[in-house]
Every structure is written in structure tokens, then in C-alpha cells.
Design a protein around this motif. Structure first.
Motif, PDB file in Angstrom:
ATOM      1  N   ARG A  34      28.414 -34.326 -18.445  1.00  0.00           N
ATOM      2  CA  ARG A  34      29.438 -33.668 -19.254  1.00  0.00           C
ATOM      3  C   ARG A  34      30.485 -33.072 -18.318  1.00  0.00           C
ATOM      4  O   ARG A  34      30.169 -32.400 -17.358  1.00  0.00           O
ATOM      5  N   GLY A  35      31.732 -33.339 -18.612  1.00  0.00           N
ATOM      6  CA  GLY A  35      32.801 -32.816 -17.766  1.00  0.00           C
ATOM      7  C   GLY A  35      33.170 -33.762 -16.647  1.00  0.00           C
ATOM      8  O   GLY A  35      34.259 -33.693 -16.103  1.00  0.00           O
ATOM      9  N   LYS A  36      32.243 -34.679 -16.307  1.00  0.00           N
ATOM     10  CA  LYS A  36      32.546 -35.635 -15.244  1.00  0.00           C
ATOM     11  C   LYS A  36      32.958 -36.980 -15.813  1.00  0.00           C
ATOM     12  O   LYS A  36      33.685 -37.733 -15.194  1.00  0.00           O
ATOM     13  N   ARG A  37      32.426 -37.284 -17.008  1.00  0.00           N
ATOM     14  CA  ARG A  37      32.780 -38.548 -17.653  1.00  0.00           C
ATOM     15  C   ARG A  37      33.155 -38.278 -19.096  1.00  0.00           C
ATOM     16  O   ARG A  37      32.657 -37.326 -19.700  1.00  0.00           O
ATOM     17  N   THR A  38      33.991 -39.119 -19.650  1.00  0.00           N
ATOM     18  CA  THR A  38      34.381 -38.939 -21.051  1.00  0.00           C
ATOM     19  C   THR A  38      33.220 -39.316 -21.959  1.00  0.00           C
ATOM     20  O   THR A  38      32.255 -39.953 -21.520  1.00  0.00           O
ATOM     21  N   ALA A  39      33.339 -38.909 -23.211  1.00  0.00           N
ATOM     22  CA  ALA A  39      32.282 -39.209 -24.180  1.00  0.00           C
ATOM     23  C   ALA A  39      32.064 -40.718 -24.283  1.00  0.00           C
ATOM     24  O   ALA A  39      30.929 -41.188 -24.372  1.00  0.00           O
ATOM     25  N   ASN A  71      17.150 -39.741 -26.659  1.00  0.00           N
ATOM     26  CA  ASN A  71      16.333 -39.323 -25.535  1.00  0.00           C
ATOM     27  C   ASN A  71      17.039 -39.553 -24.196  1.00  0.00           C
ATOM     28  O   ASN A  71      16.856 -38.795 -23.252  1.00  0.00           O
ATOM     29  N   VAL A  72      17.846 -40.610 -24.131  1.00  0.00           N
ATOM     30  CA  VAL A  72      18.624 -40.843 -22.916  1.00  0.00           C
ATOM     31  C   VAL A  72      19.878 -39.965 -22.947  1.00  0.00           C
ATOM     32  O   VAL A  72      20.287 -39.398 -21.934  1.00  0.00           O
ATOM     33  N   GLU A  73      20.414 -39.830 -24.151  1.00  0.00           N
ATOM     34  CA  GLU A  73      21.652 -39.057 -24.314  1.00  0.00           C
ATOM     35  C   GLU A  73      21.494 -37.610 -23.847  1.00  0.00           C
ATOM     36  O   GLU A  73      22.391 -37.060 -23.206  1.00  0.00           O
ATOM     37  N   ILE A  74      20.352 -37.004 -24.167  1.00  0.00           N
ATOM     38  CA  ILE A  74      20.181 -35.583 -23.833  1.00  0.00           C
ATOM     39  C   ILE A  74      20.331 -35.373 -22.321  1.00  0.00           C
ATOM     40  O   ILE A  74      20.927 -34.398 -21.876  1.00  0.00           O
ATOM     41  N   ALA A  75      19.821 -36.350 -21.540  1.00  0.00           N
ATOM     42  CA  ALA A  75      19.950 -36.240 -20.086  1.00  0.00           C
ATOM     43  C   ALA A  75      21.378 -36.551 -19.641  1.00  0.00           C
ATOM     44  O   ALA A  75      21.982 -35.807 -18.858  1.00  0.00           O
ATOM     45  N   VAL A  76      21.932 -37.645 -20.160  1.00  0.00           N
ATOM     46  CA  VAL A  76      23.266 -38.078 -19.719  1.00  0.00           C
ATOM     47  C   VAL A  76      24.324 -37.039 -20.084  1.00  0.00           C
ATOM     48  O   VAL A  76      25.187 -36.701 -19.272  1.00  0.00           O
ATOM     49  N   ASP A  77      24.236 -36.506 -21.303  1.00  0.00           N
ATOM     50  CA  ASP A  77      25.230 -35.517 -21.711  1.00  0.00           C
ATOM     51  C   ASP A  77      25.164 -34.262 -20.865  1.00  0.00           C
ATOM     52  O   ASP A  77      26.174 -33.657 -20.545  1.00  0.00           O
ATOM     53  N   LYS A  78      23.948 -33.877 -20.517  1.00  0.00           N
ATOM     54  CA  LYS A  78      23.807 -32.658 -19.718  1.00  0.00           C
ATOM     55  C   LYS A  78      24.355 -32.869 -18.302  1.00  0.00           C
ATOM     56  O   LYS A  78      25.037 -32.023 -17.743  1.00  0.00           O
ATOM     57  N   ILE A  79      24.030 -34.037 -17.732  1.00  0.00           N
ATOM     58  CA  ILE A  79      24.351 -34.245 -16.317  1.00  0.00           C
ATOM     59  C   ILE A  79      25.814 -34.635 -16.112  1.00  0.00           C
ATOM     60  O   ILE A  79      26.453 -34.208 -15.152  1.00  0.00           O
ATOM     61  N   LYS A 121      28.625 -42.735 -23.448  1.00  0.00           N
ATOM     62  CA  LYS A 121      27.972 -43.601 -24.435  1.00  0.00           C
ATOM     63  C   LYS A 121      27.704 -44.974 -23.830  1.00  0.00           C
ATOM     64  O   LYS A 121      26.601 -45.524 -23.918  1.00  0.00           O
ATOM     65  N   GLU A 122      28.740 -45.505 -23.203  1.00  0.00           N
ATOM     66  CA  GLU A 122      28.653 -46.800 -22.524  1.00  0.00           C
ATOM     67  C   GLU A 122      27.494 -46.800 -21.522  1.00  0.00           C
ATOM     68  O   GLU A 122      26.706 -47.741 -21.441  1.00  0.00           O
ATOM     69  N   TRP A 123      27.409 -45.703 -20.773  1.00  0.00           N
ATOM     70  CA  TRP A 123      26.405 -45.580 -19.726  1.00  0.00           C
ATOM     71  C   TRP A 123      24.982 -45.516 -20.317  1.00  0.00           C
ATOM     72  O   TRP A 123      24.048 -46.124 -19.786  1.00  0.00           O
ATOM     73  N   ILE A 124      24.842 -44.814 -21.426  1.00  0.00           N
ATOM     74  CA  ILE A 124      23.539 -44.740 -22.097  1.00  0.00           C
ATOM     75  C   ILE A 124      23.126 -46.134 -22.566  1.00  0.00           C
ATOM     76  O   ILE A 124      22.002 -46.586 -22.322  1.00  0.00           O
ATOM     77  N   LEU A 125      24.073 -46.819 -23.214  1.00  0.00           N
ATOM     78  CA  LEU A 125      23.774 -48.148 -23.740  1.00  0.00           C
ATOM     79  C   LEU A 125      23.455 -49.110 -22.595  1.00  0.00           C
ATOM     80  O   LEU A 125      22.548 -49.942 -22.688  1.00  0.00           O
ATOM     81  N   HIS A 126      24.193 -48.975 -21.506  1.00  0.00           N
ATOM     82  CA  HIS A 126      23.972 -49.835 -20.346  1.00  0.00           C
ATOM     83  C   HIS A 126      22.547 -49.675 -19.801  1.00  0.00           C
ATOM     84  O   HIS A 126      21.858 -50.654 -19.526  1.00  0.00           O
TER      85      HIS A 126
END
Lengths: 285, 277
Positions: free
Chosen positions: B104-109, B94-102, B113-118
Motif C-alpha cells: 500500500r502506498g508503493k503500488r496502485t490498487a 488471503n493473498v490480498e491481506i498481505a499484498v495490501d499491507k506490504i 490486484k494484478e500482482w495478487i492474480l499473477h
């Protein structure tokens, strides 16, 4: 309410105790779920046997059915060429037609359902058409499709398609219309584009509805194929039944009915199973 | 005006002939925690939805960080009242769907992931990453909703009655956590609430809205309490109780919820008492 997740309490009973409990549960499960259908089926077979064994009975008794059809039961995969093939081949031929027609209905039905669910204009334009056409009985489509395709095989597939598509369209569109406003808002805030919205929000959110349409659809398509095959001939369980009737092999018909019922049941269960896997969580929320 | 990070100017909102909001003007400084309080149905949520870009104001405008707002976007992340988690995705997803969309291309995978977990760690949800929303409590769902919003790195965090559906104890814990997170991150927050204590405890300023139709800002009150605030100590605090008193008297004396027929008169009276922000 606590935010701390506690592990499930694990009962550390002695091994024999656990075995005993398991055995008890198995016995209870048998008594409540397996025994009732066995009793009823046994009773009905008995009644049928008594009625069918009377002199001059029109239909054969179950024992006679098994005796008459033992060749078919024992060798479902024989192939003597032409239409003279085992009952497994007949079922497979019907299933293949259903697979073609139903797959087509799934793709077109879900697409049309999404269109009608998304666009009020499309709903207003198409809904009256859907509501009228979906009440047309499957076999009523057969002459017109025979006229159109000039061949039995595609006509049968078309009848499957046109029979099973309506519940798929209608349920999909209801599912799309019922997507909670909140999900749309979430999608807007994170700026999902149309395709992402379709794949990540719309399909999963509507999946429980779509799958109930798919389940009704697969049942209808199995209903339709039997009837259609009776008319178009060739290989297929429907034609097998019709052929058996023409040569007065009543026992074969009864055997075929049992198989048709079992396959229909299996189809329903398969679609329901896939639905449960795909919509994990969604329907429970 | 120039130092406002979020500003609403003369925002009107009408649904057909029904005028819901009239002349909402509000300037919010960067890092400020603002609560919007008012009786139910007064249009608080409409204000929030206009800031979020989910609704379009009939007239007037919203500016965030010197840019006019006219569509929804992750710079104004919303925590919805009923969490709005997608039930087929796990907590992590649920957090990933937002983070990946926003991002993507600006941060590595790996960074994503780190950011979602944080962010999930920040709301104390690290233990339930693989749970589905149906398997966690209401309070936990709201935590995930908050993590999802924070993970978007919003310029303005919009909270739409975020604790409204929670029981009192869970609510208090979650309020404390949001206060802690806000003090760490320094987010600019606009929160809708109808809870007087919540408004005073959490906000730098409380914006009180008059009753609709044609609701507007009736009064704006500073909450001059030092942070960090301790809810137990504050119960005896004079300033705290004065603030509470002020809001209560606004809500229950000046803006007493009345029958719809006379509501218009009371709203227009309150308009004259408007205090500039």
C-alpha cells in the motif's frame, strides 16, 4: 485428490420428473420436520382443553383463552393512552429496553472480553470478579440500580445490561485466547499493526465464540426484562403480565406468555442468523 | 562470508534450562536453495522461526542482506506447515491481506490486484479465487500459502515442512511447482524437511542437524545435480543416490534417534564431525 475443480453434475432429467422429485422432497420435509411438532402441540392443546374445560378448573382452557383475549389478538396496535395500549406496543416497549441494554452489553462485553483475552494480568484481576458477579440473579440487581438511578426506565436497562454482559465477556475472551498461533504469526510476518490485527484477525477469528456469547446474552436479557418490568411498572410486556394478574385476567397472561416465547425465539434466531452470516467459513475451518 | 545473503552465526536457543540449539552457523548465498533436515524434535523449526524473527535467539545473530534480523517481516515470508490461511477470507483475499499491507502506498490498487492474480496464477489457483479455504483441498491450500509468501517478494523464502501434510502424489506435484517457480524467480529458499528425497531433489545444499538437546549442524552436503532435475531420471542417477545415501547414513547411523537419556552423548559426538559450510 485432484486440484482440478469439476463443475457439479447437473441432472438433466425431464421437467415432469423434476417436478415430481421436488414434490416428493416437499412431502418428505413436511412429514419429518413439520408434522412431529404439529402432532405434539395438537395433543398438548387437547389435554389442556380437557383439563381446563372441567368445572372448577383454575386455569382457562385454550378455547376460552382465545375467546377472552380476542380483542387483544385482533387489535395489537390500539392505543387508549397511558398504560392501556395494545400488546404489540407492550412488546415493542420491552424490545426497546432490551435493545438499549443489550447493545450496551455487546459493546462493553466484547471490549472487556478482548481485554481479558489479550492480557493475562487483566484476566487474573478481573476473572474472580466476573465469576462471582455473573451468578447474581438479574432481579437482585434491580433494587440497587433503582437506588442508583432513582428511575424505573434506566434501572430496567441496567438490569438487562448486567444480566447479558457476562456470557459475552466470557465467550469473547475464550475466543481471543483460542486464536491459533498460526494466525498471529501470519499477522506478525506481514506486520499488521495493533488496530489492523484487531479488525482483520482477532475479531473474525474469535467471531464464532463471540456470537455464541451474544446468543446466550440475548436470551438472558429477554428473560430479565420480563421480570424487571413486573417490578418497575409502566409500559412493557412484563408489566402487562403483572397488571393482568392483579386484575385476574388469566387468559391475558397466557396470551402474553405465548408472545413472550415467540419473541424470545425470534431474537435467538436473529442473532444466530447474523452470526452465521458473519462467521461464514470460520467455524467450518 | 562476505557473499552470504543469509547468515546465521553462533545461534544458540534455550527455553529456560532446556538448550535446544547450540552454535548454529550457516551461510547461504543469494538464490541458493537450502534444506534443513533432521529427526523430528531436533529444533529445525526453531531455526526457521529464528530466521523468520518469530523467535528470538538466546545468543548469536541472523543477518539477511547485510541487515540484522530481530523481528518478523515480509522480507522473510514463511510458508507454514499447515498452510495457515485465514478461514474467513477467500483464496484471493488471503493473498490480498498481505499484498495490501506490504505494498500500500508503493503500488496502485490496480497494480496490487494484478500482482495478487499473477501470484495465484503462478501456483495454478486462478480457478478458485472466490473459494474459502474450507472449500479447497489440502494441496490447494498449500498452493495459496505459497502464493501469499511469494507475493511478499521476500528476500528469503522460508518453507516449514511445506509438503508434510500432503499425500505423496500431491506432494510430488507441488514440489515440482516450487522447483519451477524457484528457477523462474531465483528466490533464496530455506526449507525445513524430514523427507530425504525431497531434500535431495529440491536443494543445492542439504544441512543435516544432529539430535537435540543442544542440536547443531552435523554435516552440510552439496547436491551437485544439474537443473532442471527430473525426478524419474534421477531415480537411476548415481550422484542422486549417493546424496540420498549420505543423508540416510547421517540420519540413521550417526544420528540414530535414541532414548532421551543418551541423546546428549550422541549429539556431542556428532558435534566433532561438524563440517564447515
Amino acid at each position: 485428490m485432484t486440484d482440478i475443480v469439476e463443475p457439479l453434475p447437473v441432472t438433466r432429467a425431464a421437467a415432469p420428473g423434476r417436478l415430481q422429485a421436488w414434490a416428493q422432497a416437499a412431502v418428505r420435509g413436511f412429514l419429518t420436520h413439520v408434522l412431529p411438532p404439529l402432532v405434539i402441540i395438537g395433543f398438548l392443546l387437547l389435554v389442556w382443553q380437557v383439563l381446563g374445560a372441567r368445572p372448577g378448573a383454575a386455569l382457562p382452557s385454550p378455547v376460552k383463552v382465545v375467546q377472552d383475549t380476542w380483542e387483544l389478538i385482533a387489535h395489537p396496535w390500539y392505543d387508549h393512552g397511558g398504560n392501556d395500549v395494545g400488546i404489540a406496543w407492550q412488546l415493542l416497549a420491552s424490545l426497546k429496553r432490551v435493545a438499549y441494554g443489550y447493545s450496551l452489553a455487546v459493546v462493553v462485553g466484547v471490549s472487556l472480553g478482548v481485554l481479558v483475552g489479550q492480557s493475562t494480568w487483566a484476566l487474573r484481576g478481573l476473572d474472580p470478579l466476573f465469576q462471582v458477579l455473573r451468578t447474581v440473579p438479574p432481579l437482585a440487581w434491580l433494587p440497587i440500580s433503582l437506588a442508583g438511578f432513582r428511575d424505573g426506565h434506566p434501572s430496567a436497562i441496567f438490569v438487562i445490561f448486567i444480566t447479558s454482559i457476562w456470557p459475552i465477556i466470557i465467550n469473547t475472551s475464550i475466543g481471543i485466547r483460542n486464536i491459533p498461533e498460526d494466525y498471529r504469526n501470519v499477522a506478525k510476518v506481514i506486520r499488521l499493526n495493533g488496530l489492523e490485527y484487531f479488525a482483520k484477525i482477532m475479531l473474525p477469528a474469535a467471531a464464532p465464540f463471540i456470537f455464541s456469547g451474544l446468543r446466550i446474552g440475548v436470551g438472558l436479557s429477554w428473560l430479565a426484562i420480563i421480570a424487571a418490568e413486573m417490578l418497575i411498572g409502566g409500559v412493557g410486556i412484563g408489566f402487562f403480565i403483572w397488571d393482568a394478574w392483579n386484575s385476574s385476567r388469566i387468559s391475558d397472561i397466557i396470551l402474553a406468555l405465548v408472545y413472550v416465547g415467540l419473541v424470545g425465539f425470534a431474537l435467538d434466531r436473529v442473532v444466530a442468523f447474523i452470526g452465521r452470516k458473519v462467521t461464514r467459513g470460520t467455524s467450518a475451518a | 562470508m562476505s557473499n552470504a545473503y543469509l547468515s546465521l552465526s553462533q545461534v544458540d536457543m534455550a527455553f529456560g534450562d532446556n538448550e535446544v540449539l547450540k552454535g548454529i552457523t550457516l551461510d547461504v548465498k543469494r538464490g541458493e536453495y537450502i534444506s534443513l533436515i533432521g529427526h523430528s524434535g531436533c529444533g529445525k523449526s526453531t531455526v526457521l522461526n529464528i530466521v523468520a524473527g518469530l523467535l528470538k535467539a538466546s545468543s548469536g545473530g541472523v543477518i539477511v542482506d547485510n541487515r540484522e534480523v530481530n523481528a518478523p517481516g515480509p522480507d522473510r515470508a514463511v510458508v507454514f506447515q499447515n498452510h495457515s490461511l485465514l478461514p474467513w477470507l477467500t483464496v484471493y483475499q488471503n493473498v490480498e491481506i498481505a499484498v495490501d499491507k506490504i505494498f500500500r502506498g508503493k503500488r496502485t490498487a490496480a497494480e496490487r490486484k494484478e500482482w495478487i492474480l499473477h501470484n495465484l496464477a503462478m501456483v495454478n489457483m486462478s480457478h478458485a479465487l472466490d473459494r474459502l479455504p474450507s472449500q479447497i483441498s489440502g494441496g490447494m491450500k498449500q498452493r495459496v500459502g505459497i502464493a501469499r509468501a511469494l507475493a511478499m517478494e521476500p528476500k528469503v523464502l522460508l518453507l516449514d515442512e511445506p509438503f508434510g501434510a500432503l499425500d505423496a502424489l500431491t506432494r510430488a506435484r507441488l514440489q515440482d511447482e516450487v522447483i519451477r517457480i524457484q528457477s523462474e524467480l531465483g528466490n533464496t529458499v530455506l526449507m525445513i524437511t524430514h523427507d530425504v528425497d525431497e531434500a535431495v531433489l529440491m536443494s543445492d545444499r542439504v544441512v543435516m542437524m544432529t539430535n537435540g538437546p543442544s542440536a547443531t549442524i552435523g554435516q552440510v552436503m552439496d547436491v551437485p545435480l544439474a537443473r532442471p532435475r527430473d525426478r524419474i531420471a534421477l531415480a537411476e542417477d548415481k550422484v542422486y543416490n549417493h546424496c540420498r545415501q549420505e543423508i540416510l547414513s547421517f540420519l540413521y547411523e550417526k544420528q540414530r534417534k535414541v532414548e532421551p537419556i543418551s541423546a546428549r552423548t550422541s549429539a556431542s559426538f556428532a558435534g566433532k564431525e561438524k563440517v564447515a559450510a
